[in-house]
Design an enzyme around this catalytic site. Structure first.
Site, PDB file in Angstrom:
ATOM      1  N   GLU A 139       0.854  -1.187   0.000  1.00 24.77           N
ATOM      2  CA  GLU A 139       0.000   0.000   0.000  1.00 24.77           C
ATOM      3  C   GLU A 139       0.888   1.235   0.000  1.00 24.77           C
ATOM      4  O   GLU A 139       1.813   1.342   0.803  1.00 24.77           O
ATOM      5  CB  GLU A 139      -0.870  -0.043   1.267  1.00 24.77           C
ATOM      6  CG  GLU A 139      -1.762   1.157   1.401  1.00 24.77           C
ATOM      7  CD  GLU A 139      -2.393   1.286   2.797  1.00 24.77           C
ATOM      8  OE1 GLU A 139      -2.358   0.303   3.579  1.00 24.77           O
ATOM      9  OE2 GLU A 139      -2.883   2.382   3.097  1.00 24.77           O
ATOM     10  N   CYS A 380      -0.894  -0.750  29.999  1.00 22.33           N
ATOM     11  CA  CYS A 380       0.334   0.041  30.005  1.00 22.33           C
ATOM     12  C   CYS A 380       0.209   1.205  30.996  1.00 22.33           C
ATOM     13  O   CYS A 380       0.229   0.984  32.194  1.00 22.33           O
ATOM     14  CB  CYS A 380       0.678   0.476  28.590  1.00 22.33           C
ATOM     15  SG  CYS A 380       2.456   0.689  28.374  1.00 22.33           S
ATOM     16  N   ARG A 469       8.404   3.233  28.377  1.00 17.55           N
ATOM     17  CA  ARG A 469       9.729   3.599  28.871  1.00 17.55           C
ATOM     18  C   ARG A 469       9.831   3.351  30.376  1.00 17.55           C
ATOM     19  O   ARG A 469      10.894   3.203  30.925  1.00 17.55           O
ATOM     20  CB  ARG A 469       9.933   5.090  28.563  1.00 17.55           C
ATOM     21  CG  ARG A 469      11.334   5.570  28.571  1.00 17.55           C
ATOM     22  CD  ARG A 469      11.450   6.931  27.887  1.00 17.55           C
ATOM     23  NE  ARG A 469      11.768   6.785  26.484  1.00 17.55           N
ATOM     24  CZ  ARG A 469      11.035   7.255  25.481  1.00 17.55           C
ATOM     25  NH1 ARG A 469       9.938   7.931  25.717  1.00 17.55           N
ATOM     26  NH2 ARG A 469      11.413   7.080  24.231  1.00 17.55           N
ATOM     27  N   HIS A 514       0.702  -4.401  25.492  1.00 20.95           N
ATOM     28  CA  HIS A 514      -0.473  -3.986  24.715  1.00 20.95           C
ATOM     29  C   HIS A 514      -1.152  -5.196  24.069  1.00 20.95           C
ATOM     30  O   HIS A 514      -0.879  -5.507  22.908  1.00 20.95           O
ATOM     31  CB  HIS A 514      -0.056  -2.994  23.626  1.00 20.95           C
ATOM     32  CG  HIS A 514       0.314  -1.655  24.181  1.00 20.95           C
ATOM     33  ND1 HIS A 514      -0.608  -0.676  24.432  1.00 20.95           N
ATOM     34  CD2 HIS A 514       1.512  -1.153  24.568  1.00 20.95           C
ATOM     35  CE1 HIS A 514      -0.011   0.384  24.939  1.00 20.95           C
ATOM     36  NE2 HIS A 514       1.288   0.120  25.034  1.00 20.95           N
ATOM     37  N   GLU A 516      -4.026  -5.497  22.938  1.00 25.11           N
ATOM     38  CA  GLU A 516      -4.930  -5.142  21.830  1.00 25.11           C
ATOM     39  C   GLU A 516      -4.258  -5.326  20.470  1.00 25.11           C
ATOM     40  O   GLU A 516      -4.923  -5.512  19.457  1.00 25.11           O
ATOM     41  CB  GLU A 516      -5.447  -3.701  21.992  1.00 25.11           C
ATOM     42  CG  GLU A 516      -4.438  -2.567  21.779  1.00 25.11           C
ATOM     43  CD  GLU A 516      -3.615  -2.209  23.012  1.00 25.11           C
ATOM     44  OE1 GLU A 516      -3.485  -3.065  23.916  1.00 25.11           O
ATOM     45  OE2 GLU A 516      -3.080  -1.081  23.068  1.00 25.11           O
TER      46      GLU A 516
END
Ligand code: GLN
Length: 542
Positions: A139, A380, A469, A514, A516
């Site tokens: 793309e 997070c 971090r 994460h 998700e």
């Protein structure tokens, strides 16, 4: 033999090129082909890691730690193929590599130019790491006519000569606007955009036309004629309610057939689309609804939480419900008691984020969820806020906070300057470069027996993706555990807390990674499936 499909966009941005590419990838995959998808972004940032979510939307992180465009998330969600560093490139990355080579003297005194040096570097990127794939879909970010995009279009133009017509197909995504006063869908913008493409030597093979109503036969013929494509290569891409309908609709319109025919492939097996039918059935005919509040910072732009939104939808698919999402700006809860807006919700989610603004509001939301037994999912920063809340209000650590912010006395969450990755130690300097220096990508995590996390995942060791971090300071583990917080997920060397939970609560889980990013409609992430399940239970209580 690997074949290449180039997807360009015309007329306006935000037409959903990423989704279109992902859906086409899914259709080819459903016919048994091996596919990879990649994104070429013309902007000058080396990667989107340092861009504001308001500029760019979510930063999607790959297993191998690349910070990439959110379209890679669509690719992964639609095909299940984990995206890699080698699937995302920007002008900034290309130029920084070329300039580094020039400084080393690699060009042996030659003049370094856009053609051939930049275009060669782009072509190398397209062709690299593609072995074993039947189709690679590339793309091109932006819209035809953008100044930044020109070297990319030039590179894919050259690739048709390099590889041959039987290995390259160009798909151009356009918009047919409906003009109410004329009562017509207009084809002129598409004609202009194709003219622009042809002026640089690219003749699209297939037009994918976004529209809000069916395209009459006359308009189709007109586009075929003026844009120099075959009649059956004008594909209607009608607006749909759920993005997961896109592969099915494209197939009905014959997109995958046309692509295969253009490549001269005649013996392709028919696609098995059963999983897409099942997903669409569940999304469009849910058996119930749950209310989930997302207390975040970038709530004005849904793209900033793209994967999170999708993962919650997947949690809904797993439970046959629709999660109704309420996006709340955490800052509200710095001046207003969260009880008024959050008392009736079935679940509270505090997502990832950066910077101090709104953090006290997130802490207030975590406190309410803990005290009122409302399912809480902290991701997070959302985990860090829950731990700070527990440190202050359960363990009595006054001034507990994070060294990312200014308002702390005790850094229960602190900056990591050294950690283990496999057999290597990664080091960072305080105040060092911002780009690409976080704990990024996939890391293993051990789940403690007897915990909710272990039961949810059903395994001992998991791998999840990180982008942060700061870390929970292990020195406060004991103090927090004494007050009822369980550290249910730890890095294998036991130095980094990865999951915390409160057993004496219907569902209170914080994760440093994460989840998700790994959820798929056909394989909802276990944490999201479990969180939505808890929200369903909660909705029955209220
Ligand atoms: N700002 C926090 C950190 O850097 C959390 C990051 C995030 O939520 N992704 O650790």
């Amino acid at each position: 033999m690997t074949r290449f499909i180039f997807v360009t966009g015309g007329v306006v941005s935000s037409l959903g090129k990423g989704l279109a590419s992902a859906a086409l990838g899914a259709l080819l995959q459903a016919r048994g082909y091996k596919v990879r998808l990649r994104k070429l972004d013309p902007y000058l940032n080396v990667d989107p890691g340092t861009m504001s979510p308001y500029q760019h939307g979510e930063v999607y992180v790959t297993d191998d730690g690349a910070e990439t465009d959110l379209d890679l998330g669509h690719y992964e969600r639609f095909t299940g193929v984990p995206a890699r560093q080698s699937d995302s490139v920007t002008t900034g990355r290309i130029y920084s590599d070329i300039i580094a080579s020039e400084r080393r003297g690699d060009y042996l005194g030659g003049t370094v130019q856009v053609i051939p040096h930049v275009t060669d570097a782009i072509k190398q990127f397209v062709l690299k790491d593609t072995e074993g794939n039947d189709f690679v879909l590339c793309e091109i970010g932006g819209t035809v006519g953008d100044i930044e995009g020109q070297p990319f279009l030039e590179a894919i133009r050259q690739l048709r000569n390099d590889l041959g017509a039987e290995r390259t197909v160009y798909v151009h995504l356009t918009l047919l606007p409906y003009i109410p006063s004329a009562g017509e869908l207009k084809t002129k913008p598409t004609q202009h955009s194709v003219k622009e493409l042809r002026s640089i030597g690219i003749q699209p093979d297939i037009l994918l036309c976004r529209c809000d109503r069916p395209i009459p036969e006359g308009e189709r013929r007109k586009m075929a004629l003026f844009c120099n494509v075959r009649g059956d290569a004008v594909i209607q891409a009608l607006d749909v309610k759920s993005i997961y309908e896109v592969p099915l609709r494209y197939h009905e319109e014959g997109l995958d057939d046309v692509v295969l025919r253009t490549f001269g492939i005649k013996d392709a097996p028919p696609p098995d689309l059963s999983k897409w039918h099942e997903i669409v059935a569940r999304v469009t005919a849910p058996e119930g609804r749950v209310n989930i509040a997302i207390v975040g910072k970038y709530t004005g732009l849904k793209d900033a939480y793209k994967s999170l939104h999708e993962a919650l939808t997947h949690g809904g698919i797993a439970n046959r419900v629709t999660p109704e999402l309420q996006w709340l700006d955490a800052e509200i809860f710095e001046s207003e008691d969260p009880i008024h807006r959050l008392e009736g919700v079935d679940g509270i989610l505090v997502p990832g984020g950066f910077g101090e603004r709104g953090t006290e509001g997130k802490i207030a939301a975590a406190k309410l969820a803990r005290e009122r037994n409302i399912p809480y999912f902290g991701i997070c920063l959302g985990m860090q806020m829950a731990v700070i809340e527990a440190a202050r209000n359960l363990a009595g650590i006054e001034g507990a906070g994070s060294s990312e912010f200014t308002n702390y006395k005790v850094a229960v969450v602190g900056m990591m300057t050294e950690w283990q990755r496999g057999n290597q130690v990664e080091r960072r300097e305080r105040g060092g470069n911002l780009g690409g220096t976080m704990r990024l990508g996939e890391y293993p995590c051990d789940l403690l027996p007897g915990t909710k996390a272990r039961a949810i995942y059903g395994m001992e060791r998991i791998n999840e993706r990180h982008r942060h971090r700061y870390e929970i300071n292990i020195n406060y583990k004991k103090q927090l555990e004494d007050k009822g917080l369980v550290f249910s997920g730890m890095s294998p060397d036991r130095s980094l807390p990865e999951i915390v939970e409160i057993p004496d609560h219907p569902w209170f889980v914080g994760v440093q990674f994460h989840p998700e990013l790994k959820s798929k409609p056909f394989a909802p992430h276990p944490l999201f499936a479990s969180f939505v399940e808890a929200a369903v239970k909660q909705s029955r209580l209220v």
